[in-house]
Design a protein around this motif. Sequence first.
Motif, short mmCIF file in Angstrom:
data_model
loop_
_atom_site.label_atom_id
_atom_site.label_comp_id
_atom_site.label_asym_id
_atom_site.label_seq_id
_atom_site.Cartn_x
_atom_site.Cartn_y
_atom_site.Cartn_z
N GLU A 104 36.16 31.80 30.71
CA GLU A 104 35.38 31.02 31.66
C GLU A 104 34.39 31.87 32.45
N GLY A 105 34.13 33.06 31.95
CA GLY A 105 33.12 33.88 32.59
C GLY A 105 33.73 34.84 33.60
N GLY A 106 32.92 35.77 34.03
CA GLY A 106 33.41 36.76 34.97
C GLY A 106 34.00 37.95 34.23
N GLU A 107 34.33 38.96 34.98
CA GLU A 107 34.91 40.16 34.37
C GLU A 107 36.24 40.44 35.03
N GLY A 109 37.35 43.51 35.39
CA GLY A 109 37.05 44.63 36.28
C GLY A 109 37.96 45.84 36.14
N LEU A 110 38.63 45.97 34.98
CA LEU A 110 39.49 47.14 34.80
C LEU A 110 38.67 48.32 34.30
N LYS A 111 39.08 49.52 34.70
CA LYS A 111 38.45 50.72 34.13
C LYS A 111 39.48 51.84 34.04
N ILE A 112 39.30 52.67 33.03
CA ILE A 112 40.17 53.84 32.88
C ILE A 112 39.84 54.83 33.99
N ALA A 113 40.84 55.23 34.75
CA ALA A 113 40.61 56.09 35.90
C ALA A 113 40.81 57.57 35.57
N GLY A 149 38.62 47.30 39.75
CA GLY A 149 37.47 47.32 40.67
C GLY A 149 37.61 48.46 41.66
N GLU A 150 37.34 48.14 42.90
CA GLU A 150 37.50 49.13 43.97
C GLU A 150 38.79 48.87 44.75
N PHE A 151 39.62 47.93 44.25
CA PHE A 151 40.78 47.51 45.03
C PHE A 151 41.93 48.53 44.99
N GLY A 152 42.25 48.97 43.80
CA GLY A 152 43.41 49.83 43.65
C GLY A 152 43.70 50.05 42.17
N SER A 153 44.97 50.23 41.86
CA SER A 153 45.38 50.62 40.51
C SER A 153 46.33 49.59 39.93
#
Lengths: 210, 203
Positions: A104-107, A109-113, A149-153
């Motif tokens: 349904e759209g959107g991301e 927001g996960l990224k390998i840290a 995102g910028e929230f946490g892990s």
Amino acid sequence: MTRLAVLDAGTYYHHRTIYEPRYHDFFDEIIYTRDLPEVDLSAFDTLLVSCRTDPSVLRPRREQIADFLASGKTVVAMGSTGHPDWLPDVKWTDTPTNFWWWKEGGEIGLKIAAPDHPLFTHLTLADVTWHYHGYFQVPDGAQSLVDVGEFGSIFYEDTVSTPGRLLITSLDPMYHHGSFFMPATTRFLDGFLPYLKGIGAGLAKRTSVP
Amino acid sequence: MASCLFLQPIKGAGNDLPDVGDYVPDIDVVGHYDLETADLSRYPALCLPAHLDQRFFGSLTSKIEQFLNGGGTLVFNGHVAWPMLPEFQPFVPLNRFSLEDLQIHRLTDHPVFEGVATEELTYRRGVAGFYARGFNPPPEGAVNLHGVGPDRLPCDWVYERPSGGRIFMHAGNDLWMYVGSSDTTARIAPQLCAWASGKGPQQ
């Protein structure tokens, strides 16, 4: 090779993940969660707490798990196990789960840290991407492996809070693999279990069943 | 007397399961491991969640058979993996998961599914496969309610036990996960409770 014990909470999805041939040989010992008080964990290097294990069963075992960590061992705690109830220094924020971002759209927001971490010789970003139920604040000195995102892990390694090693994730791969749902969760287990056992990524790929 | 006793699921942190009591009045809820000491004779029906410790539940077979023999109704959700009751056989997954394989077909009308569109069981927000991805094989004499895929494999069935009681089987996520939905699936949980408690239509 790492001696790996896994908790079985008696659910159908733990049964499929732990007892069926695809992953069964990765486990040196299968411990029914309610038998944990009678088990001597000193024979194992790593304790894998399966996703969705009931925290009410883990809470009374807090000291046993702390002793295991105090002896330098590794505890892997998967998602929906109420981590803060039975592990030290875990700071969790519960969020509504967006099961639908991919449609349904959107991301998500996960990224390998920590791209250089050995885990990522076994797993790609796609293999850790389905949904998450919340996120953690990573303790000072610990290492996030996957950020949201910028929230946490949603996945971090902590070698500072105890003399042992904690691998903490909000991911729940056993539930979805065991429900014949979400192929990413099967790919996750295909890579993660060989990583826990200390088996090279190449071998992991060869032992994967299509 | 409450209409049904719901067993709380095995569950850690996270809020992805609805509270059926918010939508269906007149139910009681018991903690997962408190089932061992619960007085089932007070209830006409026991509803089990898919997040079930089947090893624990399988240790209560004589208690559950006593409940059934006394005329109780047992509602089971999920995949059968461990020995629990003689009427249960291990889950058989589909071997393919195409849209056709995941279609839900009505095989027999039943009060629990009165007015529920099978299309809305097959698709949830446009995605197929939430309802059933295989089946728990029914015992001989069971009435198959829904079938999945072109072979109409019996993912839902109801069985009247010769020695008393009824088993209502759904090989998927909790049937009450649809409470509060805006389509016809919202009918399932209240109709299930009415039927299971014997207070609603029975056929």
